[in-house]
Design a protein around this motif. Sequence first.
Motif, short mmCIF file in Angstrom:
data_model
loop_
_atom_site.label_atom_id
_atom_site.label_comp_id
_atom_site.label_asym_id
_atom_site.label_seq_id
_atom_site.Cartn_x
_atom_site.Cartn_y
_atom_site.Cartn_z
N LYS A 61 0.83 -1.21 0.00
CA LYS A 61 0.00 0.00 0.00
C LYS A 61 0.87 1.25 0.00
O LYS A 61 0.57 2.23 -0.69
CB LYS A 61 -0.92 -0.03 1.24
N GLU A 117 3.95 1.42 -1.14
CA GLU A 117 4.62 1.51 -2.44
C GLU A 117 3.73 2.20 -3.47
O GLU A 117 4.22 2.96 -4.31
CB GLU A 117 4.97 0.10 -2.94
N ASP A 118 2.43 1.92 -3.40
CA ASP A 118 1.49 2.47 -4.39
C ASP A 118 0.89 3.81 -3.98
O ASP A 118 0.07 4.36 -4.72
CB ASP A 118 0.35 1.47 -4.62
N SER A 119 1.30 4.32 -2.84
CA SER A 119 0.68 5.55 -2.34
C SER A 119 1.18 6.79 -3.06
O SER A 119 2.27 6.81 -3.63
CB SER A 119 0.95 5.69 -0.84
#
Length: 469
Positions: free
Chosen positions: A100, A102-104
């Motif tokens: 999460k 990493e994709d934020s």
Amino acid sequence: MRAVDERLASRLSELTASFAVHDTQLATLKVLCEALLLEAEAECATVEELMWCDSFNTFAAVEPIPPKLLESNSMPHLLGYIRATPIRAKRRAIDQACAKAEDSAAMAKFREEARAEQHALVQESAEALAQSDHLPIRVELRLAGDGVAKAGTQDFDDSAASTSDARNSHENPRCFHVVSHNIQELIEDGINLYASCLASHHLKCISLEAGSSAPSARDVVSTLIESLLSTSVREAQVTAVKAFVHRHVRMCDAVCLQELSDEVVEVLKTECEVQSPPWFFCASSKIAGKSRAGSCDARTAIISAHAFLPQPDCIVSFRPSSSATVARARRYATVTFPPTRERAAAITVVSTHVLHPSQKTTGRAEYPPNSVNIHDAQQQIVDQLRPLPSDLRVLLLVGDFNGPVGEDSDASVTDAMSQLDITSQIFRSCPNEPTQLFRHSSIPYPCDGAVALSRSGSIEGLCCHIVDA
């Protein structure tokens, strides 16, 4: 670069922790496991009894249970599985939180800032990163005053040549000067070994710093290769090579360059054309059909403010190893400087780049002296220049031999010369110190040098020394 990577990793850890702390599902599962274990201790002695507990179905819906643990004799293992569930769930939560994070949007912003900082660092260090792993050399070929000299293979004393004024020495009609430099082609094949050696040196320095945690060698090499292949470093290299040529071309008879990419060849060709009067330029032809992406163009070139006659490339084939079935060919720029009123001999110059020996076939950490490839290159070049006129002429091979040029007697080269009506006069010279950076431990000898061969015994001596880039 290391500081930027460490800050980025720290920010990822902080984001992951913040997401993991607010994971209510993990807290709920922990409470459920504790409740089920309390029921089991109070009321259940078998797996069947445990499955009738109020909390069991709720637990099984959240945490799938392996079928083997539901067998009648598996009560201890089932209880152990339930007790370990919060730990497994925490690991999953951390993995999910990391994904999460990493994709934020926050991490995307951190990465963008890190990339900008790394780009600025590469730009700031581009001039240093663009430097070759080879040191340039200056070669002085001294010709006999009467056109005839005693045959031999000994260098003359170069102490005076290396300390005297270069311009006055260059103006001596009995001397022919060449400056040579392997500029290091900025392509994956051309920099892999250099990046590895540089990384090793860097990690040794870090290990000496108290309290420093060294990154992995793979990460350091990867970062170095990415930096060396960047547009900023490529542009800095082109600027540095052009400056090198401008600094030396009028102070010598010829400048020989090795490991040129197609791009650098075109830049130098244009640079020579715009001079007034134009400089003379010759580069070896492109390699037809490179074996794979990322392989070197490996072209060589010769530049001079004095007129020369371009000759067909000398093409030399090397067998990378004893088991190799396909030979690797290299093309060398070749030119002839015609005789002058002061110099009776024509001088054919070959900008040479001998293939290095295969490290895999030796089983040794260090490279062998490369005498086989050096010998093969000399013999093939002499053979290819057979059709040239047989008047007074000197053949001068200058460049990167990937080994010391004076290792062998080169008896077969002498025999080949004899068949061409050439005397057995061969001179070899290289600097008295290593010419490749960061590899003194594995290559404790000069890789760059020169070989002079005479048809008429007109060579008096040959010397080589390192010059400033």
